[in-house]
Design a protein around this motif. Structure first.
Motif, short mmCIF file in Angstrom:
data_model
loop_
_atom_site.label_atom_id
_atom_site.label_comp_id
_atom_site.label_asym_id
_atom_site.label_seq_id
_atom_site.Cartn_x
_atom_site.Cartn_y
_atom_site.Cartn_z
N LEU A 1 61.67 -61.05 23.68
CA LEU A 1 61.98 -60.31 24.81
C LEU A 1 61.49 -59.21 24.61
CD1 LEU A 1 65.33 -59.68 21.69
CD2 LEU A 1 65.08 -60.06 24.53
N ILE A 2 59.70 -58.18 23.93
CA ILE A 2 59.44 -57.50 24.79
C ILE A 2 59.31 -58.55 25.93
CG2 ILE A 2 56.94 -56.90 24.93
CD1 ILE A 2 57.50 -55.75 21.75
N ASN A 3 58.30 -59.68 26.19
CA ASN A 3 57.55 -60.50 27.05
C ASN A 3 58.75 -60.77 28.45
OD1 ASN A 3 55.32 -60.96 26.56
ND2 ASN A 3 55.84 -62.60 25.30
N LYS A 4 59.68 -60.87 28.26
CA LYS A 4 61.28 -61.07 29.08
C LYS A 4 61.78 -60.64 29.44
CE LYS A 4 64.25 -65.14 27.44
NZ LYS A 4 65.59 -64.57 27.01
N PHE A 5 61.80 -58.39 28.61
CA PHE A 5 61.74 -57.65 29.64
C PHE A 5 61.02 -57.05 30.16
CE2 PHE A 5 65.81 -57.95 26.75
CZ PHE A 5 66.98 -57.07 27.65
N ASN A 6 59.22 -57.35 30.18
CA ASN A 6 58.08 -56.98 30.68
C ASN A 6 58.04 -55.77 30.69
OD1 ASN A 6 56.04 -57.01 33.19
ND2 ASN A 6 57.18 -56.47 34.65
N LEU A 7 57.99 -55.62 29.29
CA LEU A 7 58.15 -53.62 28.57
C LEU A 7 56.42 -53.44 28.03
CD1 LEU A 7 59.13 -51.39 27.39
CD2 LEU A 7 59.51 -52.62 25.42
N ASP B 1 66.12 -52.96 36.59
CA ASP B 1 66.67 -53.61 38.08
C ASP B 1 67.33 -54.70 37.52
OD1 ASP B 1 65.00 -55.50 37.48
OD2 ASP B 1 63.26 -54.39 37.92
N PRO B 2 67.83 -55.27 39.34
CA PRO B 2 68.55 -56.83 39.04
C PRO B 2 68.00 -57.20 38.23
CG PRO B 2 68.68 -55.71 41.32
CD PRO B 2 67.32 -54.76 40.25
N LEU B 3 67.00 -58.31 38.43
CA LEU B 3 65.99 -58.64 37.74
C LEU B 3 66.35 -58.79 35.84
CD1 LEU B 3 64.67 -61.44 38.08
CD2 LEU B 3 62.41 -59.72 37.67
N MET B 4 66.39 -57.69 35.90
CA MET B 4 65.82 -56.92 34.20
C MET B 4 67.96 -57.23 33.98
SD MET B 4 63.43 -56.07 32.76
CE MET B 4 62.03 -57.29 34.03
N GLU B 5 68.43 -57.15 35.01
CA GLU B 5 69.98 -57.22 34.30
C GLU B 5 70.91 -58.32 33.64
OE1 GLU B 5 72.56 -55.58 37.60
OE2 GLU B 5 71.46 -53.92 37.82
N GLN B 6 69.64 -59.27 34.61
CA GLN B 6 69.82 -61.08 35.00
C GLN B 6 69.02 -61.30 33.25
OE1 GLN B 6 68.25 -62.59 37.98
NE2 GLN B 6 69.26 -65.03 37.31
N VAL B 7 67.89 -60.90 32.64
CA VAL B 7 67.78 -61.03 31.59
C VAL B 7 69.09 -60.32 30.52
CG1 VAL B 7 65.90 -60.06 30.23
CG2 VAL B 7 65.49 -60.93 32.28
N PHE B 8 69.35 -59.27 30.61
CA PHE B 8 70.37 -58.75 29.82
C PHE B 8 71.26 -59.31 29.81
CE2 PHE B 8 74.31 -56.45 29.89
CZ PHE B 8 74.29 -55.55 28.16
N GLN B 9 72.07 -60.27 30.96
CA GLN B 9 72.79 -61.00 30.64
C GLN B 9 72.58 -61.96 30.37
OE1 GLN B 9 74.02 -61.34 34.79
NE2 GLN B 9 74.46 -59.80 34.91
N GLU B 10 71.61 -62.37 30.54
CA GLU B 10 71.07 -63.85 29.53
C GLU B 10 71.13 -63.86 28.31
OE1 GLU B 10 67.02 -65.11 30.65
OE2 GLU B 10 67.65 -65.82 32.82
N CYS B 11 71.23 -62.29 27.11
CA CYS B 11 70.51 -61.72 26.07
C CYS B 11 72.48 -61.75 25.54
CB CYS B 11 69.74 -60.78 26.35
SG CYS B 11 68.15 -60.69 26.42
N VAL B 12 73.25 -61.37 26.23
CA VAL B 12 73.93 -61.14 25.75
C VAL B 12 74.81 -63.28 25.75
CG1 VAL B 12 77.13 -60.80 26.69
CG2 VAL B 12 74.98 -59.60 26.86
#
Length: 301
Positions: free
Chosen positions: A115-121, A161-172
Motif C-alpha cells: 500500500l505504501i508503494n501504491k500510494f507513493n508515500l 490527486d486523481p491518480l491516488m483517487e484511483q488507487v483508493f478506489q481499487e482498495c475499496v
C-alpha cells in the motif's frame, strides 16, 4: 446480513436538531454511499457511529452491538479515515501506520509495503512535513493495512490527486471482494457512482432518498443531443423536456427518463441524422433533488 444499522437516529445540540430520524443499513460486503452537502449531518452521523457522540433518540448498532456502550469492542473491527487527518508531528508516517495497525492487532507487513508503494508515500518523513494529501495517504494505508470488517470513510480522498483517487478506489473494491463492508461519505459524486452499491442522500439532517443507483435514476433526466434532417418543432410543448439549447451539431436537451419513449417518437418524425444519449449521473440526481426541494421550501438553505 446487516453489519451497520441506524434506526430513527436523532441528535440535538440544545434547540438545534442536527439529525432527525435517520435510518441507514449497511450489509455485509456492501459499499454504501452517504452523500449530502456540507452541514447536512454526515459527519455528525459518523461521530455517533464511532461512539464519540451519544444519540438523543434512536441509536446505532454495528455488528449487533450498541455504538455508544460497546464502542471499545466495535473499534477492534472497524477502520476509520476522516476528511482532515491530524497526525503526531514528531513521528514518521511509517511509525503512525505501524501504531494504528498494532492497535487493531494486525501485523501484515507485506500488505503495508504494497500500500505504501501504491500510494507513493515516503514513510520515513516526519508527519509535520507532510502535505494534506500525504496525511490522507498515511490514514488510508493504516486503514487498508488493518484487517477490519467495516471501513468508515468520511471524505477520505480529500486532498488526493486523481491518480491516488484511483488507487483508493481499487482498495475499496479489494475490500468489497473480500466481503468487507464500507460506509463512504463523499461529495465526489463520480467516486460514489463508481464504488457504491446503494446510496443514501441526507439533507438538513434527514435521509430524503435511499436505494440503488438504478432505483434513484427515476429522479434524473437523460441528456440528449439530436441532429435531424428537418428542424424539430413543438419540442418545448412535450411533457418532460427541459433546457433546450441550439448547438452547432443540433439540439441539446434533457428528458425525464419516464418520458423518453414519447420524446424519441416525436423527434424521429423529423429524420434523425445523429443521436447522442448520455445517461443521467449521480450529480444530475443530486442537483435536481436539491433544486426541487428548495423550490418547495422557497429558497436555498
Amino acid at each position: 446480513m446487516s453489519v451497520l444499522e441506524v434506526r430513527n437516529l436523532t441528535k440535538r445540540f440544545g434547540k438545534f436538531t442536527a439529525l432527525n430520524g435517520v435510518n441507514i443499513e449497511v450489509n455485509e460486503g456492501e459499499v454504501y454511499g452517504f452523500i449530502g452537502p456540507n452541514g447536512a449531518g454526515k459527519s455528525t452521523t459518523i461521530r455517533v457511529l464511532l461512539g464519540i457522540l451519544k444519540a438523543t433518540e434512536g441509536g446505532a448498532k454495528i455488528f449487533g452491538k450498541d455504538a455508544w456502550s460497546d464502542a471499545v469492542e466495535i473499534h477492534k473491527r472497524i477502520a476509520y479515515v476522516p476528511g482532515d487527518v491530524n497526525l503526531w508531528p514528531n513521528l514518521t508516517g511509517g511509525e503512525v501506520i505501524d501504531l494504528f495497525v498494532k492497535l487493531r492487532g494486525g501485523n501484515n507487513k507485506s500488505r503495508r509495503e504494497e500500500l505504501i508503494n501504491k500510494f507513493n508515500l515516503d514513510p520515513t518523513k516526519k508527519c509535520r512535513t507532510y502535505s494534506k494529501g500525504n496525511r490522507q495517504k498515511v490514514a488510508l494505508v493504516a486503514a487498508f493495512s488493518s484487517d477490519a470488517d467495516l471501513y468508515i470513510l468520511d471524505e477520505p480522498t480529500s486532498g488526493l490527486d486523481p491518480l491516488m483517487e484511483q488507487v483508493f478506489q481499487e482498495c475499496v473494491m479489494d475490500a468489497k471482494s473480500e466481503g468487507k463492508s464500507v460506509l463512504l461519505s463523499s461529495h465526489i459524486l463520480s467516486e460514489v457512482e463508481k464504488l457504491c452499491d446503494r446510496v443514501g442522500i441526507i439533507r438538513q439532517g434527514e435521509i430524503i432518498e435511499t436505494g440503488t443507483l438504478n432505483e434513484l435514476r427515476h429522479l434524473t433526466r437523460t441528456n440528449l443531443l439530436v441532429e435531424t434532417k428537418q428542424p424539430i418543432t413543438s419540442l418545448n410543448e412535450l411533457k418532460g423536456v427541459h433546457d433546450i439549447e441550439e448547438k452547432d451539431q443540433g439540439l441539446s436537451f434533457q428528458v425525464d427518463t419516464e418520458e423518453l419513449d414519447a420524446v424519441i417518437k416525436h423527434v424521429s418524425k423529423f429524420g434523425i441524422v445523429k443521436l447522442e444519449s448520455a445517461p443521467p449521473t449521480l450529480e444530475d440526481l443530486f442537483m435536481r433533488h436539491y433544486e426541487s426541494k428548495d423550490e418547495v421550501s422557497g429558497g436555498v438553505s
